[in-house]
Design a protein around this motif. Structure first.
Motif, PDB file in Angstrom:
ATOM      1  N   GLN A 193       0.828  -1.198   0.000  1.00 57.23           N
ATOM      2  CA  GLN A 193       0.000   0.000   0.000  1.00 57.23           C
ATOM      3  C   GLN A 193       0.867   1.254   0.000  1.00 57.23           C
ATOM      4  OE1 GLN A 193      -3.208  -0.095   2.770  1.00 57.23           O
ATOM      5  NE2 GLN A 193      -3.591   2.085   2.625  1.00 57.23           N
ATOM      6  N   ALA A 194       0.724   2.002  -1.045  1.00 58.91           N
ATOM      7  CA  ALA A 194       1.581   3.174  -1.215  1.00 58.91           C
ATOM      8  C   ALA A 194       0.861   4.470  -0.880  1.00 58.91           C
ATOM      9  CB  ALA A 194       2.096   3.230  -2.644  1.00 58.91           C
ATOM     10  N   PHE A 215      19.078   4.767  -2.129  1.00 62.73           N
ATOM     11  CA  PHE A 215      19.519   6.045  -1.576  1.00 62.73           C
ATOM     12  C   PHE A 215      18.662   6.433  -0.376  1.00 62.73           C
ATOM     13  CE2 PHE A 215      18.632  10.657  -1.476  1.00 62.73           C
ATOM     14  CZ  PHE A 215      19.880  11.093  -1.079  1.00 62.73           C
ATOM     15  N   LYS A 216      19.320   6.898   0.692  1.00 59.96           N
ATOM     16  CA  LYS A 216      18.609   7.406   1.865  1.00 59.96           C
ATOM     17  C   LYS A 216      18.871   8.896   1.989  1.00 59.96           C
ATOM     18  CE  LYS A 216      16.865   3.596   3.250  1.00 59.96           C
ATOM     19  NZ  LYS A 216      15.506   3.426   2.755  1.00 59.96           N
ATOM     20  N   MET A 217      17.827   9.647   2.194  1.00 58.95           N
ATOM     21  CA  MET A 217      17.986  11.075   2.397  1.00 58.95           C
ATOM     22  C   MET A 217      18.642  11.323   3.753  1.00 58.95           C
ATOM     23  SD  MET A 217      14.367  12.533   1.046  1.00 58.95           S
ATOM     24  CE  MET A 217      13.738  12.184  -0.590  1.00 58.95           C
ATOM     25  N   ARG A 256       5.248  13.232   7.640  1.00 59.41           N
ATOM     26  CA  ARG A 256       5.412  11.852   7.141  1.00 59.41           C
ATOM     27  C   ARG A 256       5.121  10.826   8.232  1.00 59.41           C
ATOM     28  NH1 ARG A 256       9.165  11.006   2.045  1.00 59.41           N
ATOM     29  NH2 ARG A 256       8.741  12.949   0.986  1.00 59.41           N
ATOM     30  N   CYS A 311      12.497   3.290   8.028  1.00 61.97           N
ATOM     31  CA  CYS A 311      12.808   3.589   6.639  1.00 61.97           C
ATOM     32  C   CYS A 311      12.291   2.469   5.747  1.00 61.97           C
ATOM     33  CB  CYS A 311      14.308   3.768   6.477  1.00 61.97           C
ATOM     34  SG  CYS A 311      15.263   2.456   7.234  1.00 61.97           S
ATOM     35  N   SER A 312      12.483   2.620   4.452  1.00 64.35           N
ATOM     36  CA  SER A 312      12.169   1.592   3.470  1.00 64.35           C
ATOM     37  C   SER A 312      10.707   1.176   3.470  1.00 64.35           C
ATOM     38  CB  SER A 312      13.052   0.355   3.686  1.00 64.35           C
ATOM     39  OG  SER A 312      14.368   0.671   3.404  1.00 64.35           O
ATOM     40  N   VAL A 326       7.061   1.323   1.563  1.00 64.33           N
ATOM     41  CA  VAL A 326       6.705   1.426   0.144  1.00 64.33           C
ATOM     42  C   VAL A 326       6.388   2.860  -0.228  1.00 64.33           C
ATOM     43  CG1 VAL A 326       4.927   0.775  -1.527  1.00 64.33           C
ATOM     44  CG2 VAL A 326       5.886  -0.939  -0.003  1.00 64.33           C
ATOM     45  N   TRP A 327       5.717   3.563   0.667  1.00 62.60           N
ATOM     46  CA  TRP A 327       5.279   4.915   0.334  1.00 62.60           C
ATOM     47  C   TRP A 327       6.361   5.953   0.601  1.00 62.60           C
ATOM     48  CZ3 TRP A 327       5.036   8.491   4.263  1.00 62.60           C
ATOM     49  CH2 TRP A 327       5.114   7.981   5.551  1.00 62.60           C
ATOM     50  N   ASP A 328       7.420   5.583   1.282  1.00 62.05           N
ATOM     51  CA  ASP A 328       8.464   6.551   1.605  1.00 62.05           C
ATOM     52  C   ASP A 328       9.827   5.857   1.575  1.00 62.05           C
ATOM     53  OD1 ASP A 328       9.643   8.893   2.335  1.00 62.05           O
ATOM     54  OD2 ASP A 328       8.976   8.855   4.421  1.00 62.05           O
ATOM     55  N   PRO A 329      10.240   5.370   0.389  1.00 60.90           N
ATOM     56  CA  PRO A 329      11.406   4.486   0.336  1.00 60.90           C
ATOM     57  C   PRO A 329      12.739   5.159   0.611  1.00 60.90           C
ATOM     58  CG  PRO A 329      10.609   4.979  -1.877  1.00 60.90           C
ATOM     59  CD  PRO A 329       9.629   5.568  -0.930  1.00 60.90           C
ATOM     60  N   HIS A 330      12.806   6.480   0.500  1.00 60.00           N
ATOM     61  CA  HIS A 330      14.096   7.159   0.665  1.00 60.00           C
ATOM     62  C   HIS A 330      14.201   7.924   1.981  1.00 60.00           C
ATOM     63  CE1 HIS A 330      14.978   6.187  -3.518  1.00 60.00           C
ATOM     64  NE2 HIS A 330      13.763   6.603  -3.813  1.00 60.00           N
ATOM     65  N   ALA A 331      13.313   7.626   2.914  1.00 60.85           N
ATOM     66  CA  ALA A 331      13.314   8.352   4.187  1.00 60.85           C
ATOM     67  C   ALA A 331      14.654   8.193   4.901  1.00 60.85           C
ATOM     68  CB  ALA A 331      12.195   7.831   5.082  1.00 60.85           C
ATOM     69  N   PRO A 332      15.130   9.245   5.568  1.00 60.03           N
ATOM     70  CA  PRO A 332      16.369   9.109   6.340  1.00 60.03           C
ATOM     71  C   PRO A 332      16.225   7.996   7.387  1.00 60.03           C
ATOM     72  CG  PRO A 332      15.652  11.399   6.247  1.00 60.03           C
ATOM     73  CD  PRO A 332      14.545  10.580   5.682  1.00 60.03           C
TER      74      PRO A 332
END
Lengths: 355, 130
Positions: free
Chosen positions: A6-7, A321-323, A336, B14-15, B17-23
């Protein structure tokens, strides 16, 4: 889309269209949360949203024909009523009772067409956020739409810190880079469903978009109050007052104000429908002000779009990549987390059924 | 003990599906202890106030921090962002919301923000050491 993947948040209202997009009987094909839909206004005035796929052979209903409030697939002629039920199969008297397409709850309010993509039983119109300026005759704007090839949360991020005005919009909406250094949020308030940020910039150069419609004064005290709500709704109140006249103490003489609404509706995980309006409350008899503001905003939003679509390309190039977090990210991090909790709750509720 | 507590610290948040690049987020232990958070990550301190108790968690030390709180505690606790290299102790007290009365509970964290391993950082550290 199963619960594990679920996105998006589904049990909430999204903006599907402006009302002007449905004039003249148009069958609007629009994908929302990765679901292709057809949206149209019937003869009765009712707005209808259905899956854009005939249940017979999968033809697009948006290539069909509107008949009153109903729609006919122009492949083999199946006809569907606004609730999605098939009510006619040419050459066949017996229509299977369950034959049809999914319909979605719609609410039309203040020129916006809102859609509920989740459980229809939970679609409560009272949950739609109110932006009264769209119906208040003392405010005038020009509603508009833009498409982004980027995830909607990247646009939410962009609006979560006004410091970007200084660098992305120096010559359009921002006015100077000092905005990022000299002004700081005076108040960041966490809301149950988002956040509120207030930011003052005293004795600032008049931002270019305002200068076009209001050339004087040269310097202003500028206040932005922004609210960001789940799933991606942004409201902003802007005050521009002649510098040093005490706007921060409540003196609004000579001040000019704007109201801005922005709605981000995911099309897919990598694309977004962006609906917005920028309204003013002065010189309402002059249509050029709304037009000029609209054009200035487009100019500014194209700067955002260029940057954010580039960001999406970079993120797509490296899924691992991680912010990196910085202090100014606090509002977007809160947003978020808030959104994440709601998505997790939806996912948890769906798990037993999925199992 | 310090090592044991450090081991239970979880790296997550993190990781999705909806926020894959979160710190990445480092979640500290509820009981306190040592925790290391890198620049660019977030530190989550999962101290939550009991609703209706009249108490809340307050950060009482130190005044100048190597990690900065993102805001007051919410229902998940507190979140911090590293801003400097170094070590320090965060001390949090569970105090009455009114401000009166003693702390019901105190929890301390020995937080380390390691220097980034850039060439410049290594050279700077080497000169500092000499």
């Amino acid at each position: 889309m199963g619960p594990e993947t679920q996105a998006f948040l589904t049990n909430c209202w999204y903006v599907a269209a402006w009302d002007y997009e449905l004039i003249d009987g148009k069958l609007l094909a629009r994908t929302i949360l990765e679901k292709p839909l057809v949206i149209y206004r019937g003869d009765s005035g009712r707005v209808v949203a259905l899956d854009n796929r005939c249940c017979h052979r999968g033809a697009k209903l948006s290539n069909g024909r509107r008949e009153g409030d109903d729609i006919r697939c122009m492949y083999h002629g199946l006809k569907f009523e606004p609730g999605g039920k098939c009510i006619q199969i040419p050459g066949q008297d017996n229509i299977p009772p369950k034959l049809g397409v999914r319909s979605y709850p719609i609410v039309e309010r203040d020129h916006l067409i809102w859609i509920w993509m989740g459980d229809a039983a939970k679609a409560d119109p009272a949950k739609i956020l109110d932006f009264p300026y769209l119906r208040d005759p003392i405010w005038r704007g020009k509603p508009d739409y833009m498409h982004y090839d980027a995830n909607y949360l990247l646009i939410v991020d962009n609006l979560s810190d006004f410091a970007h005005l200084a660098f992305v919009h120096t010559k359009t909406l921002g006015g100077s880079e000092e905005y990022a250094y000299k002004s700081k949020p005076t108040a960041i308030e966490r809301l149950e469903d988002g956040f509120r940020v207030e930011r003052w910039h005293m004795n600032a150069p008049t931002p270019p978009y305002h200068k076009k419609v209001s050339p004087k004064p040269e310097r202003v005290d500028r206040r932005n109050i922004a609210r960001m709500y789940v799933p991606g709704i942004f409201f902003m109140e802007t005050l521009l007052s002649p510098a040093g006249t005490g706007a921060e103490k409540g003196n609004l003489e000579g001040a000019k104000q704007y109201r801005n609404c922005q709605f981000f509706t995911p099309e897919t995980r990598r694309s977004t429908h962006f609906f917005w309006d920028y309204l003013h409350d002065y010189d309402l008899q002059d249509p050029n002000i709304a037009l000029s503001l609209n054009r200035s905003m487009i100019e500014g939003f194209l700067e955002d779009k260029f940057l954010i679509e580039g960001q999406q390309e970079v993120l797509d190039a490296d899924p691992n990549f991680k912010m990196n977090a910085i202090v100014a990210d606090a509002p977007l991090a809160h947003f978020r987390r808030t959104l994440g909790k709601l998505i997790d709750a939806e996912r948890a509720a769906l798990q037993p059924a999925a199992a | 003990m310090r090592l044991a507590l450090a081991l239970v610290v979880a790296l997550g948040g993190c990781s999705t599906v909806w926020d894959p690049h979160a710190p990445s987020t480092v979640t500290a232990h509820e009981e306190g202890g040592a925790v290391t958070v890198k620049h660019g990550n977030r530190l989550h301190v999962p101290l939550t106030s009991e609703a209706g108790s009249g108490y809340e968690w307050r950060l009482v030390e130190p005044p100048v921090r190597i990690v900065v709180a993102e805001g007051p505690p919410d229902e998940e606790g507190l979140y911090f962002t590293p801003v400097r290299d170094g070590e320090e102790q965060l001390r949090l007290e569970y105090r009455p919301v009114t401000g009166d009365g003693p702390a019901q509970r105190t929890v301390s964290y020995d937080v380390t923000v390691p220097p980034e391993r850039t060439l410049f950082g290594r050279l700077r550290a080497a000169f500092r050491w000499r």
